[in-house]
Write a protein that holds these residues in place. Structure first.
Motif, PDB file in Angstrom:
ATOM      1  N   ALA A   1       8.664   6.916  -2.299  1.00  0.00           N
ATOM      2  CA  ALA A   1       7.645   7.116  -1.274  1.00  0.00           C
ATOM      3  C   ALA A   1       7.179   8.560  -1.275  1.00  0.00           C
ATOM      4  O   ALA A   1       7.994   9.481  -1.427  1.00  0.00           O
TER       5      ALA A   1
ATOM      6  N   ARG B   1       0.818  -1.214   0.000  1.00  0.00           N
ATOM      7  CA  ARG B   1       0.000   0.000   0.000  1.00  0.00           C
ATOM      8  C   ARG B   1       0.851   1.263   0.000  1.00  0.00           C
ATOM      9  O   ARG B   1       0.414   2.317  -0.448  1.00  0.00           O
ATOM     10  N   HIS B   2       2.064   1.177   0.544  1.00  0.00           N
ATOM     11  CA  HIS B   2       2.920   2.356   0.648  1.00  0.00           C
ATOM     12  C   HIS B   2       4.268   2.168  -0.047  1.00  0.00           C
ATOM     13  O   HIS B   2       4.801   3.115  -0.610  1.00  0.00           O
TER      14      HIS B   2
ATOM     15  N   ASN C   1       4.733  -0.747   9.868  1.00  0.00           N
ATOM     16  CA  ASN C   1       5.234  -0.376   8.548  1.00  0.00           C
ATOM     17  C   ASN C   1       5.480  -1.568   7.635  1.00  0.00           C
ATOM     18  O   ASN C   1       5.900  -2.633   8.080  1.00  0.00           O
TER      19      ASN C   1
ATOM     20  N   ALA D   1       7.589   5.506   5.665  1.00  0.00           N
ATOM     21  CA  ALA D   1       6.758   6.232   6.632  1.00  0.00           C
ATOM     22  C   ALA D   1       7.185   6.048   8.074  1.00  0.00           C
ATOM     23  O   ALA D   1       6.385   6.150   8.984  1.00  0.00           O
TER      24      ALA D   1
ATOM     25  N   SER E   1       2.711  10.295   3.800  1.00  0.00           N
ATOM     26  CA  SER E   1       1.277  10.550   3.888  1.00  0.00           C
ATOM     27  C   SER E   1       0.953  11.953   4.371  1.00  0.00           C
ATOM     28  O   SER E   1      -0.079  12.513   4.034  1.00  0.00           O
TER      29      SER E   1
END
Length: 254
Positions: free
Chosen positions: A119, A44-45, A183, A241, A122
């Motif tokens: 990345a 997802r990231h 993470n 993140a 967010s």
């Protein structure tokens, strides 16, 4: 190869084993690109591309300024630029390009292979310090020894979210088995043969292979071999993140 387990009778994805020999490349300009990690395996990231840059050619991705990017050279040599900074690049060299900056990689007299993390934090964050832009897997902030574990780029040292580190295991050494908290994480083998732990099993990996670990999955690495012919096992990778609390506690505040 996707890995799953049963939790309370429900099938749960724990991660994916990534085989370098099985990557499928598509042509992008003068280069060849394979999306190794992304939504197609449930990430997802995290996003990781493998890029092959032919001799004498350059990789300068469009839209690079919109994301943080870290590139690690697996093979070959050439030159890397970040903004107005320039450095020679060879196997084990790493480059960091922050949000708002552009970068390029140019191969020398033979093909250069690089793995690239991307990345977009967010919360969009901003760097608190001027980040290091060029490092090597062999240097950085050592936070655990033995085995040696170098932190090349991390939040709090100029990076918004990407964290890249390298574990160097001599025969018989194990680099911890820990949860990775919330993470996603991606690790690849730079050198040698060894094993990576995902949730409840060890998987065999060689150069160019890797693993994607879902959030909260226990993970670690080890060099289980011994004897006269055994060699060191080197892995590199990290998360998006954030930085794991067990690592942050051992590093200085900046």
């Amino acid at each position: 190869m996707n890995l799953t387990t049963q939790v309370m009778g429900t099938r749960q994805e724990i991660g994916t084993v990534l085989r370098g020999a099985e990557l499928e490349y598509e042509r992008h300009g003068d280069c060849w690109v394979s999306r190794v990690v992304g939504p197609h395996i449930g990430a997802r990231h995290a996003a990781v591309d493998a890029v092959r840059i032919p001799a004498g050619r350059q990789w300068s991705p469009p839209g690079a300024a919109a994301a943080e990017q870290v590139a690690v050279v697996l093979a070959g040599a050439g030159v890397g630029t970040v903004g107005y900074e320039i450095s020679r690049m060879r196997a084990a060299s790493a480059l960091y390009s922050p949000i708002g900056s552009t970068y390029s990689l140019s191969a020398g007299d033979r093909e250069m292979t690089v793995y690239i993390w991307s990345a977009v934090p967010s919360e969009g964050g901003t760097a608190r310090t001027r980040p290091a832009q060029f490092r090597s897997l062999w240097n950085g902030e050592t936070w655990l020894t033995p085995p040696a574990a170098n932190v090349l780029f991390r939040p709090g040292a100029g990076c918004d979210g990407l964290c890249l580190r390298c574990g160097i295991m001599q025969p018989g050494e194990t680099l911890g088995v820990r949860p990775h908290e919330e993470n996603e994480a991606v690790y690849f083998v730079f050198e040698g043969e060894g094993q990576f732990y995902l949730h409840d099993r060890w998987v065999d990996l060689g150069p160019g292979d890797g693993v994607f670990a879902s959030p909260g999955i226990r993970q670690g690495a080890r060099n289980p071999y011994s004897g006269r012919l055994a060699s060191r096992f080197v892995v590199f990778g990290g998360s998006v993140a954030g930085i794991p609390s067990y690592l942050a506690d051992d590093l200085p505040d900046l």
